[in-house]
Write a protein that holds these residues in place. Structure first.
Motif, mmCIF file in Angstrom:
data_model
loop_
_atom_site.group_PDB
_atom_site.id
_atom_site.type_symbol
_atom_site.label_atom_id
_atom_site.label_comp_id
_atom_site.label_asym_id
_atom_site.label_seq_id
_atom_site.Cartn_x
_atom_site.Cartn_y
_atom_site.Cartn_z
ATOM 1 N N ARG A 156 0.852 -1.195 0.000
ATOM 2 C CA ARG A 156 0.000 0.000 0.000
ATOM 3 C C ARG A 156 0.887 1.245 0.000
ATOM 4 N N PRO A 157 0.379 2.384 -0.467
ATOM 5 C CA PRO A 157 1.192 3.604 -0.483
ATOM 6 C C PRO A 157 1.713 3.991 0.891
ATOM 7 N N GLY A 158 0.926 3.765 1.949
ATOM 8 C CA GLY A 158 1.322 4.186 3.283
ATOM 9 C C GLY A 158 2.534 3.486 3.851
ATOM 10 N N GLN A 159 2.947 2.356 3.250
ATOM 11 C CA GLN A 159 4.130 1.669 3.766
ATOM 12 C C GLN A 159 5.417 2.344 3.305
ATOM 13 N N ASP A 162 7.340 9.093 3.214
ATOM 14 C CA ASP A 162 6.727 10.263 2.597
ATOM 15 C C ASP A 162 7.594 10.734 1.435
ATOM 16 N N THR A 184 -3.764 8.240 -4.499
ATOM 17 C CA THR A 184 -3.654 8.709 -3.113
ATOM 18 C C THR A 184 -2.986 10.079 -3.028
ATOM 19 N N ARG A 186 0.065 10.787 -4.269
ATOM 20 C CA ARG A 186 1.527 10.750 -4.350
ATOM 21 C C ARG A 186 2.008 11.352 -5.665
#
Length: 419
Positions: A156-159, A162, A184, A186
């Motif tokens: 997932r992007p959150g892993q 930033d 998302t 990004r």
């Protein structure tokens, strides 16, 4: 331990093989290094859906019969479907069992597992096409502070840290991951591969519907589905798969549209020096190749099948091709661009280093004829283009497994008759 047939791998191909072995009355054992059923499907990212519609799930004895044949099953449901299949066919599976080496002694094949050796008259390799992540040499040149991850480890992007992401590769997985990150918010940069695009729908049907019908019925009307013998070179077995998506009801993945929406596109990544990466200066040619591949490779086959089968299909109603070529460059400073992660969507390579038998070709692929290898009693299923393009997918593994088991059972019968 002494058995007739050992199947290595309990994914969809190994289980399909087990189904046919049981039908043929062949005693066997299926082993898998994983500690749970479901094959490699749980390794996909969280938002993953089947790229092919549910009607392509054609495991022998368990074809899809649910209420949504035209939908696209999400990751966890696919894994559950495969796990349930093992129970439905009462497959003799032993999990948590890694074959460290496979050799031979006399007419027996010897599978060395931790603390034991399994002797078998026959062995079926069912370890699938996704064996070891492939990373280009440029990966070694990146600065240590740049986070690197192969698509196999992406969830997932959150892993990810930033910051922006450089996705390298636009095969079927890479193109979908670009969308997953972009939606998302990004900032996404993409090194474009020479992998074909495909329309989700063509002449009134999902593109995969035409592919499946030609696979199943093409020969009946004089339009045979291509086999490995039709490939221009053996290397073509490893060509990338057209990019599509099963997310949100299924859709095309259009790189030019993504570029119009803010995704930055580049040519092939050719080198990395610390935080600076360099690309080939051919983005326009790459996008042209990507967009024209369907008309070269698939449209003639589908149109020929439609005509031969006398199907009343509507004309091609795809929108006019977009020729937009976004601004690009051949060099990118990751630090200056705020890019903290390089996500390698560069595919996989076969890894049969544990196979202590002289049956591999220069690409590390078992030499075989439709899954029957050069070594007596050794078989393979679910490899890229084992027989056709469908050999490693849910729609095609059953047919190849049936062919392999028929040969195996005949070999067993011949040996019994000779003794």
């Amino acid at each position: 331990m002494d058995i007739d047939t050992l199947v290595i791998g309990a994914g969809q191909a190994g289980l399909a093989t087990s189904y046919w072995l049981s039908k043929a009355g062949v005693a066997h054992l299926v082993v898998d290094r994983r500690d749970r059923l479901g094959g490699s499907w749980p390794d996909r990212w969280d938002s993953f859906h089947l790229v092919a519609p549910n009607f392509t799930i054609r495991l022998p004895g368990k074809e899809y019969a649910g209420p949504d044949p035209d939908a696209f099953m999400p990751r966890d449901e696919i894994a559950g479907y495969v796990a349930d299949y093992a129970a439905d066919i009462d497959a003799p599976v032993r999990l948590g069992t890694t074959v460290r080496r496979l050799g031979a002694a006399g007419d027996r094949l010897l599978a060395h597992i931790d603390g034991d050796v399994i002797e078998a008259r026959n062995v079926v390799l069912a370890t699938g096409p996704f064996q070891r992540p492939r990373l280009p040499a440029a990966a070694r040149g990146l600065a240590d502070h740049v986070h690197q991850l192969h698509s196999q480890g992406y969830r997932r992007p959150g892993q990810l840290p930033d910051g922006g992401v450089l996705v390298v590769g636009t095969g079927q997985s890479g193109a979908q991951l670009v969308e997953d990150l972009h939606r998302t918010g990004r900032e996404v940069h993409v090194a474009v591969s020479m992998c074909p695009a495909a329309p989700r729908r063509y002449r009134g049907r999902d593109m995969i519907w035409w592919l499946l019908q030609t696979f199943l019925h093409g020969a009946e009307v004089g339009v045979p589905f291509p086999t490995v013998a039709d490939l221009p070179t053996p290397a073509a077995r490893f060509a990338c798969i057209p990019h599509l998506s099963g997310v949100d009801g299924g859709h095309d993945v259009d790189l030019r549209w993504l570029a119009r929406d803010g995704v930055r596109l580049y040519g092939q990544l050719v080198a990395a020096d610390g935080p600076v990466v360099r690309f080939s200066d051919d983005l326009d040619k790459r996008l042209a190749f990507v967009d024209s591949a369907f008309d070269r490779e698939f449209r003639p086959l589908f149109d020929a099948y439609i005509a031969a089968a006398e199907i009343d299909a509507p004309p091609d109603d795809r929108p006019p091709r977009d020729d937009y070529v976004p601004p690009t460059s051949t060099e990118l400073d990751l630090d200056a661009a705020g890019i903290t992660t390089v996500l390698w969507a560069t595919g996989y390579r076969l890894d049969f280093g544990w196979l202590d038998l002289p049956v591999l070709d220069e690409w590390g692929y078992p030499r075989h004829v439709r899954g029957v290898t050069e070594h007596p009693g050794l078989y393979a299923v679910s490899l890229p283009w084992l027989h056709t393009e469908g050999s490693s997918v849910l729609a095609g593994v059953g047919a190849d497994a049936e062919h392999v088991v028929a040969h195996l059972a005949a070999r067993n019968a011949q040996r019994k008759f000779a003794s």
